[in-house]
Design an enzyme around this catalytic site. Structure first.
Site, PDB file in Angstrom:
ATOM      1  N   THR A  66       0.819  -1.210   0.000  1.00  0.00           N
ATOM      2  CA  THR A  66       0.000   0.000   0.000  1.00  0.00           C
ATOM      3  C   THR A  66       0.858   1.268   0.000  1.00  0.00           C
ATOM      4  OG1 THR A  66      -1.618  -1.233   1.274  1.00  0.00           O
ATOM      5  CG2 THR A  66      -1.861   1.153   1.262  1.00  0.00           C
TER       6      THR A  66
ATOM      7  N   GLU B 203      10.589   8.650   9.296  1.00  0.00           N
ATOM      8  CA  GLU B 203       9.443   9.455   9.731  1.00  0.00           C
ATOM      9  C   GLU B 203       8.124   8.690   9.630  1.00  0.00           C
ATOM     10  OE1 GLU B 203       9.588  13.034  10.800  1.00  0.00           O
ATOM     11  OE2 GLU B 203       7.814  12.040  11.598  1.00  0.00           O
TER      12      GLU B 203
ATOM     13  N   LYS C  39       8.714   0.238  12.026  1.00  0.00           N
ATOM     14  CA  LYS C  39       8.848   0.593  13.453  1.00  0.00           C
ATOM     15  C   LYS C  39       9.272  -0.586  14.305  1.00  0.00           C
ATOM     16  CE  LYS C  39       5.256   0.987  11.928  1.00  0.00           C
ATOM     17  NZ  LYS C  39       3.977   1.098  11.220  1.00  0.00           N
TER      18      LYS C  39
ATOM     19  N   GLU D 145      -6.476  -4.531   9.892  1.00  0.00           N
ATOM     20  CA  GLU D 145      -5.895  -5.623   9.108  1.00  0.00           C
ATOM     21  C   GLU D 145      -6.732  -6.883   9.285  1.00  0.00           C
ATOM     22  OE1 GLU D 145      -2.975  -5.371   7.451  1.00  0.00           O
ATOM     23  OE2 GLU D 145      -2.281  -3.430   8.190  1.00  0.00           O
TER      24      GLU D 145
ATOM     25  N   LYS E 138       6.146   2.205  18.379  1.00  0.00           N
ATOM     26  CA  LYS E 138       6.224   3.648  18.111  1.00  0.00           C
ATOM     27  C   LYS E 138       6.608   4.399  19.394  1.00  0.00           C
ATOM     28  CE  LYS E 138       2.715   3.168  14.501  1.00  0.00           C
ATOM     29  NZ  LYS E 138       1.270   3.174  14.219  1.00  0.00           N
TER      30      LYS E 138
ATOM     31  N   ASP F   3       1.915  -2.504  18.080  1.00  0.00           N
ATOM     32  CA  ASP F   3       2.236  -1.482  17.073  1.00  0.00           C
ATOM     33  C   ASP F   3       2.486  -0.138  17.764  1.00  0.00           C
ATOM     34  OD1 ASP F   3       2.093  -0.415  14.144  1.00  0.00           O
ATOM     35  OD2 ASP F   3       0.664   0.819  15.257  1.00  0.00           O
TER      36      ASP F   3
ATOM     37  N   ILE G 166       2.129  12.606  10.041  1.00  0.00           N
ATOM     38  CA  ILE G 166       2.453  13.706  10.955  1.00  0.00           C
ATOM     39  C   ILE G 166       3.977  13.764  11.121  1.00  0.00           C
ATOM     40  CG2 ILE G 166       2.110  14.676  13.267  1.00  0.00           C
ATOM     41  CD1 ILE G 166      -0.366  12.884  13.566  1.00  0.00           C
TER      42      ILE G 166
ATOM     43  N   GLY H 119       2.382   8.086  10.900  1.00  0.00           N
ATOM     44  CA  GLY H 119       2.148   8.240   9.457  1.00  0.00           C
ATOM     45  C   GLY H 119       2.534   9.599   8.913  1.00  0.00           C
TER      46      GLY H 119
ATOM     47  N   GLY I  28     -11.657  -1.364   5.890  1.00  0.00           N
ATOM     48  CA  GLY I  28     -10.236  -1.247   5.568  1.00  0.00           C
ATOM     49  C   GLY I  28      -9.455  -0.503   6.643  1.00  0.00           C
TER      50      GLY I  28
HETATM   51  N1  HSE Z   1      -1.810  -0.095  11.736  1.00  0.00           N
HETATM   52  C1  HSE Z   1      -1.347   1.191  12.136  1.00  0.00           C
HETATM   53  C2  HSE Z   1      -2.508   2.025  12.624  1.00  0.00           C
HETATM   54  C3  HSE Z   1      -0.675   1.948  11.051  1.00  0.00           C
HETATM   55  O1  HSE Z   1      -3.656   1.600  12.595  1.00  0.00           O
HETATM   56  O2  HSE Z   1      -2.270   3.135  13.048  1.00  0.00           O
HETATM   57  C4  HSE Z   1       0.713   1.492  10.785  1.00  0.00           C
HETATM   58  O3  HSE Z   1       1.506   1.576  11.927  1.00  0.00           O
END
Ligand code: HSE
Length: 440
Positions: free
Chosen positions: A13, A129, A105, A191, A206, A202, A136, A134, A188
């Site tokens: 993507t 970055e 990340k 995932e 970060k 995730d 920002i 994303g 969407g």
């Molecule tokens: N899956 C993450 C989110 C985006 O929903 O923010 C990629 O890190």
């Protein structure tokens, strides 16, 4: 006009977003930079699927080394994700003197120091970055624009999937987590396998990167307290609203002199807090710098174009350095030395905060006093309590909710276990930490 060749490894993507931006905004990029960007090679195991973007298909290859060993390519964009072979490919690119842009990340949170050392040894740059929030530009802000500040508090919503789910559960009282997750997948926004997002990993990756950039502290996510959102029930959202709170999956970095709290969990936040306005798939980073005061960064933390926008920003930054023959202008994590040691992170048990505690308890004389007695034994002072009435059948347990004054996590966990063992309680209490500076 000079043309600088770049290559992509991992054509999903975000990769297709990069192709789209390079085409769509080519003129403005050239006007701003004074050079052109030639996308010379794209490597992916799947070179057949239609990505919905127009480009010369002859640049596709299944072999990542066609990118990594092409002498003309000066910047490699790694967008395959995961630990291996992404780590090996990034290291190979750096050893070949190429600069690297990545959104990975998980890899950087766990293997960043090794990779950054290899970059420095090879006078190559690496930028990431897109790995946090994303579109920002928060990492560049921490490294450069906000360099004059110490940060006493950073609260961040770093996962769009979780924020979307919690926002939907807030907007639709009674909507269950699983139902909302399914809807998010259909739209969407989640995932097919949402584990990394909903279990908090995730966001934790970060958070580890933000901690390094803001405090110079390197902490493995394994040492960070991480809780996802799967235990949140519709009732909690209803109660949050009664208390004028919103529930957000928050990354928290709170500094107390030489020690720092670092944690990631669902958090109740006053509805008036700037971050409480960050709903849906959006991300937000609230910070308090000793010189700038409060700031809020808001925007899309995921999605094709926003994330690719961050990637292109990095690509241009690295090409600009290469063109003037420099590298390492700004260290990847923003520090050339250190002020705080890596063991400055407080043990979770030492954290002192306010708690929301939900207990499913029998509606019988003496139950509340037994629960309150356990809290008193563990030095937990109750700020408020709400017991919901029984349903018409008159049977079963009722939810009882406590809000505490400031309490120590260690005490809270001991009390939670003891309360959970009572014969009048259905299960260990659910706890949600509260971030409300007006609560004592
Ligand atoms: N899956 C993450 C989110 C985006 O929903 O923010 C990629 O890190």
């Amino acid at each position: 006009m000079d043309e600088i060749a770049i290559g992509i490894i991992g054509f999903g993507t975000i990769g297709s977003g990069v192709v789209h931006i390079l085409k769509e905004n080519r003129a403005i990029l050239e006007a701003r930079t004074g050079f052109g960007i030639k996308l010379k090679r794209i490597a992916d195991l799947d070179i057949e699927s239609d990505r919905g973007v127009v480009f010369d298909k002859s640049i596709l290859t299944r072999d990542a080394y066609d990118v990594l060993r092409d002498p003309e390519i000066s910047v490699v964009i790694e967008l395959m994700g995961g630990y291996e072979p992404a780590r090996t490919f990034i290291i190979e690119a750096l050893r070949n003197g190429k600069s690297v842009v990545t959104a990975n990340k998980a890899l950087l949170a766990e293997h960043g120091l090794e990779i950054f050392d290899i970059a420095a040894e090879n006078s190559a740059d690496i930028a990431f970055e897109a790995a946090v929030a994303g579109g920002i530009p928060i990492l560049r802000s921490f490294r450069e624009g906000l360099i004059a500040n110490k940060f006493d508090k950073i609260l961040a919503i770093l996962n769009g999937t979780c924020n979307f789910i919690l926002s939907e559960m807030t907007e639709n009282p009674g909507a269950a987590f699983k139902e909302v997750l399914k809807n998010a997948q259909e739209l969407g926004y989640a995932e097919a396998d949402p584990t990394l997002d909903i279990e908090g990993m995730d966001s934790a990756h970060k958070l580890a990167l933000v901690l390094a950039l803001t405090h110079g502290i390197h902490a493995s996510v394994k040492t960070i307290h991480v809780e996802g959102i799967t235990q949140i029930e519709p009732f909690d959202l209803v109660m949050a609203r009664e208390f004028s709170y919103k529930i957000k999956l928050l990354a928290l970095i709170i500094r107390h002199g030489e020690r720092v709290e670092v944690r990631l969990h669902p958090t109740m936040l006053p509805e008036s807090h700037p971050l409480a306005q960050v709903d849906g798939v959006f991300n937000g980073i609230y910070l308090r710098g000793d010189m700038v005061g409060e700031q809020l960064f808001y925007g899309r933390g995921a999605g094709r174009e926003p994330t690719a926008s961050a990637v292109i920003g990095d690509v241009i930054e690295l090409i600009r350095s290469k063109r003037i023959g420099t590298s390492g202008r700004v260290p990847p994590l923003g520090y050339s030395g250190s002020l705080m040691s890596d063991d400055s992170v407080m043990d979770m048990n030492e954290v002192v905060t306010n708690y929301y505690i939900r207990i499913q308890a029998a509606d019988r004389p003496g139950v509340l006093s037994r629960i309150a007695g356990i809290m008193a034994d563990h030095n937990i002072s109750i700020h408020s309590v709400v017991q919901k009435r029984r349903d018409h059948s008159g049977a079963g347990a009722v939810p009882v909710v406590f809000i505490t004054h400031s309490a120590r996590e260690a005490d809270l966990q001991s009390a939670r276990q003891e309360i959970g063992n009572l014969d009048v309680v259905d299960a260990p209490p659910t706890i949600i930490r509260i971030e409300d500076e007006d609560l004592d």
